[in-house]
Design a protein around this motif. Structure first.
Motif: not given
Length: 892
Positions: A35-41, A44-56
């Protein structure tokens, strides 16, 4: 939901549908990651962008998605779910099953710590900044600064983690950060599977009394505003007894009980009753004994330094609050009070809001913080609509002031009564004839946040007539009156500007006298101007004599000018000594010039010696000039060694020039080495120039990198030039990449020019690109100019919009120009309003042009010649043209 039943989402018809499904730990973890992967796709975020958005961190996100890695923590899952716009509770339920957490089936009250929102636990809203994660907006929390009470909280949390039940109650004034401190303290417990229970419904006391016996182990009991629990007249003592029981029964622990109280309540609950009096809080007093932690009302210097560091690192809320709260350190109060103050302003009664609007306008136009009540009361009426004005009662002002005096968090009030501190100065042997008048009657102070809100939301508004009339009638401080006069002039309210300047002069302002004298000069009334200058001088303003002397000098009366400069010098003006020395030198009186220059140097101004020395040098007296330069250097002049070095260089004494350059460098003036290097370069000695540039850089003068890079570029060493440009930019010298942009554009190397543009904007200098854009346009390179302006525009330079709009207009693209002008105007540009007005005027739409010119005037755009042409006598406060009035200030 049955034990082991969890929700899952499957796609159907483009919509998400919720089903219940039993999971093993392994299948729950697999579904969580899917479900996390589905949300990421989907986002349209890569893991680096997602990390910045989530503060992780990037590594944390990678492990959360990667099969074979441990189950991600509660905090990680919650942060990722929020960032991706996924249901937090459902994903945390999957996470609990994946971790095979027995607490998933616990029957006690509460829910996992990671599922709580801080605002649901009554952490105060701070400011109005929103952050968006996965399309979901939420209030941004400011960065957290740990203080001494946080250390004690951390110890309690660590004790609970170690299996020992603990309780702490934070005691402090309203909005001192108590609840936020508790929130921060419990965050480590989220990863340990702890729950948090906030008794609240149907009432706090009823919920606590009913459910305390069911609290399970590893639970935080959240008793924020503990007076609602412990102070309840019917249940308070029983709640205290139940909490005590929970803490002392090992089989029910560990638990952590956290509460907050105001000092008055803590004193009330812990004070022993008088002999024979009813003891209403005996159990509460026993419970609180040894469990109270005091929270200071203000940040100490160390905490303020930490907050400043967070602000400088990009924390907008802290940066905003520090602009107001730094002096008294009441930072948390400001953060908590801001939203409530804004709410009070938005919901104020019409009369109260009129007072606030008048106070906001007074502060943004330059009136001091202590606003006289008489001024505010008389200023308010024209801020009211006719309907609201007709409904005013005789006691409207009294009721409005009472409404605005009611405090919000941390003793803030929208408009509070103030007591100015008396000014205590040492006794003066010659008291001034015009002491600053003291305000009589009550004064009020506008809340800092509302003051800032007014500056942000009202810059386009010109105050109404009642405001200016009240200011002229009631204000007495010269600075207030001068500031308002300037604000009126900037808004083309010329008549009010004139009267306010006169009132300022009447109350002792020599600045106002000088301004009025300048108007007399412009009107050709030299006698009237001189009288006003002399009046200002009689009040101790030596600058007035300087101005009068300059007037005589410009009129060709050198003798009269010198007499006035000497008079100003006798009154203490060192500037007058410098000018008088220059006049003596030009008149051929070298001895007199030197005497005046030495007198100025004795007063600490070596500029006169340098001025006379330069005149000697220009006259060909090198020996005399050098002697005076050396004398100036001996008096501490930083210019003298530089000028001496230049003299030695021109005389061919290269060794002496370098020696003087190093001497100048000892004073921290590296420009001499750079100037010598430039001189050597122009003479063709590039090797010698490079040696001096290198010396200057090694001595810490990074500005030397600029001409050094230019030299390398002109020598054809483009790679070396770029290397030096990057070094220069890293030291804050962005002129070099901008220069290289120009050279690369001239050579048609757009790719390299683009690279250098990016270097400039990366170092915060889009305005440097705009300077170059103007140069390129003047050189006829419209394509290059627009290329540069677009770079600056893309990086937020407000001037770029105007420049592009003017370029579009000159190119005949009226539609494109108007769109850019409107965009700039919406962002507060008065020049853009003038640009739009010009376009309306050229199109023959005079009414439309006048509307735009008025808007520009209301925003304070006094530079426009169109305003003077359209309305030579100015505008009234409501924007209608002022009828002709007879005074030199208006030219009528």
């Amino acid at each position: 939901m049955n034990s082991g039943g969890h929700v899952t989402i499957s796609g159907g018809g483009g919509r998400e549908q919720v089903h219940e499904k039993n999971h093993t730990p392994g299948s729950a973890l697999a579904e969580l990651r899917a479900r996390l992967e589905t949300g990421r796709v989907r986002m349209r975020l890569n893991q680096t962008q997602l990390a910045a958005r989530a503060g992780l961190s990037r590594g944390t996100v990678h492990k959360a998605f990667k099969a074979g890695e441990p189950v991600p923590t509660t905090d990680t899952v919650a942060a990722l779910a929020r960032a991706l716009g996924l249901p937090v509770g459902e994903l945390l339920a999957l996470r609990r099953t994946a971790a095979d957490d027995a607490d998933g089936d616990r029957a006690g009250p509460g829910r996992p710590v990671g599922e709580w929102d801080p605002y649901a636990l009554e952490v105060h809203l701070a400011g109005a900044i929103l952050e968006s994660a996965g399309g979901v907006e939420r209030r941004l929390l400011p960065g957290y600064v740990a203080r001494e009470h946080d250390r004690l909280l951390a110890e309690a949390v660590q004790g609970a983690e170690a299996g020992r039940s603990r309780m702490l109650v934070l005691v402090g004034e309203s909005s001192t950060g108590k609840t936020r401190a508790c929130w921060e303290a419990v965050q480590p417990l989220a990863d340990q599977g702890w729950w948090l229970w906030h008794p609240y419904d149907p009432t706090r006391a009823e919920a606590a009394l009913e459910e305390l016996h069911r609290v399970g182990s590893r639970t935080v009991v959240w008793l924020n505003e503990a007076q609602h629990y412990l102070g309840d007249p019917h249940a308070g003592e029983r709640i205290a007894a139940a909490v005590h029981t929970l803490l002392v029964q090992p089989e029910r622990g560990p638990v952590l009980v956290l509460g907050t109280l105001w000092p008055d309540y803590a004193t009330q609950y812990t004070t022993l009753p008088a002999p024979g009096a009813l003891d209403s809080h005996s159990r509460v007093r026993e419970l609180l004994a040894g469990r109270i932690v005091h929270v200071p009302a203000a940040f100490d210097p160390a905490a303020l330094a930490k907050a400043t560091a967070l602000a400088e690192a990009g924390d907008r809320l802290l940066a905003d609050a520090l602009t107001r709260a730094r002096p008294d350190g009441r930072l948390t109060q400001d953060l908590a009070g801001a939203p409530e103050l804004l709410h009070r302003y938005d919901t104020a009664s019409p009369a109260a809001r009129a007072l606030l609007d008048a106070a906001m306008d007074a502060r943004r136009l330059g009136v001091g913080p202590h606003l006289p009540q008489a001024f505010l009361t008389d200023a308010a009426p024209d801020y009211l609509t006719d309907t609201d004005y007709d409904q005013l009662t005789d006691d409207w002002a009294e009721r409005a002031y009472a409404e605005l005096a009611k405090p919000v968090h941390g003793k803030h009030a929208p408009l509070r009564r103030a007591t100015p501190r008396p000014q205590r100065r040492p006794p003066s042997p010659t008291p001034t004839d015009n002491p600053t008048p003291q305000t009589t009657g009550p004064v009020f102070r506008l809340a800092d946040y509302l003051e800032q809100h007014g500056r942000t939301t009202r810059p386009h508004l010109c105050p109404p007539a009642s405001f200016w009339h009240a200011a002229h009638t009631h204000l007495t401080h010269p600075d207030d009156l001068n500031n308002l006069a300037q604000a009126a002039k900037a808004r083309h309210r010329l008549q009010w500007a004139h009267h306010l300047h006169h009132r300022a002069a009447d109350h002792g302002s020599t600045h106002a006298l000088e301004h009025l004298a300048g108007l007399r000069e412009e009107a050709g009334d030299r006698a009237g101007a001189e009288a006003l200058y002399r009046e200002a001088a009689a009040r101790g303003d030596t600058y007035a004599l300087d101005s009068l002397a300059r007037q005589r000098e410009e009129a060709g009366d050198g003798e009269g000018a010198e007499a006035l400069y000497r008079e100003a010098a006798a009154r203490g003006s060192t500037y007058a000594l410098v000018v008088a020395a220059r006049l003596r030198e030009r008149a051929g009186d070298r001895a007199g010039a030197e005497a005046l220059a030495r007198e100025a140097a004795a007063r600490g101004d070596t500029g006169a010696l340098v001025v006379v020395a330069r005149l000697r040098e220009e006259a060909g007296d090198a020996a005399g000039a050098e002697a005076l330069y050396r004398e100036a250097a001996d008096h501490g002049s930083r210019d003298a060694p530089f000028l001496l070095a230049m003299m030695r260089e021109e005389a061919g004494d290269r060794e002496g020039a370098e020696r003087l350059a190093r001497q100048a460098d000892e004073y921290g003036d590296g420009r001499t080495l750079v100037a010598l290097a430039v001189t050597r370069e122009r003479s063709g000695d590039r090797e010698g120039a490079q040696h001096l540039y290198q010396q200057a850089v090694e001595c810490g003068h990074s500005r030397a990198l600029v001409p050094w890079a230019v030299m390398r570029e002109e020598a054809g060493d483009r790679e070396g030039a770029e290397f030096l440009a990057r070094q220069a930019a890293n030291h804050g010298c962005t002129d070099t990449p901008v220069f290289l942009v120009q050279r690369r554009l001239e050579a048609g190397d757009w790719e390299s020019a683009d690279r250098m543009c990016q270097l400039a904007v990366d170092h915060g200098e889009p305005d440097a690109l705009m300077r170059l854009a103007r140069m390129r346009e003047q050189a006829g390179d419209r394509e290059g100019a627009e290329f540069l302006a677009r770079h600056a525009y893309d990086h937020g330079d407000p001037d770029a919009r105007l420049f592009l709009a003017w370029m579009r207009e000159r190119a005949g693209d009226a539609v494109g120009a108007e769109a850019l002008f409107r965009e700039a105007a919406e962002r507060g540009s008065t020049q853009a309003l003038e640009g739009l007005a010009n376009m309306r005027e050229e199109a023959g739409d005079w009414p439309g042009a006048e509307v735009l010119y008025r808007k520009a005037a209301d925003r304070g755009y006094e530079a426009s010649t169109a305003l003077k042409k359209l309305w030579p006598f100015g505008l009234d406060p409501d924007g209608t043209p002022t009828p002709p009035w007879q005074d030199g200030a208006a030219g009528g």
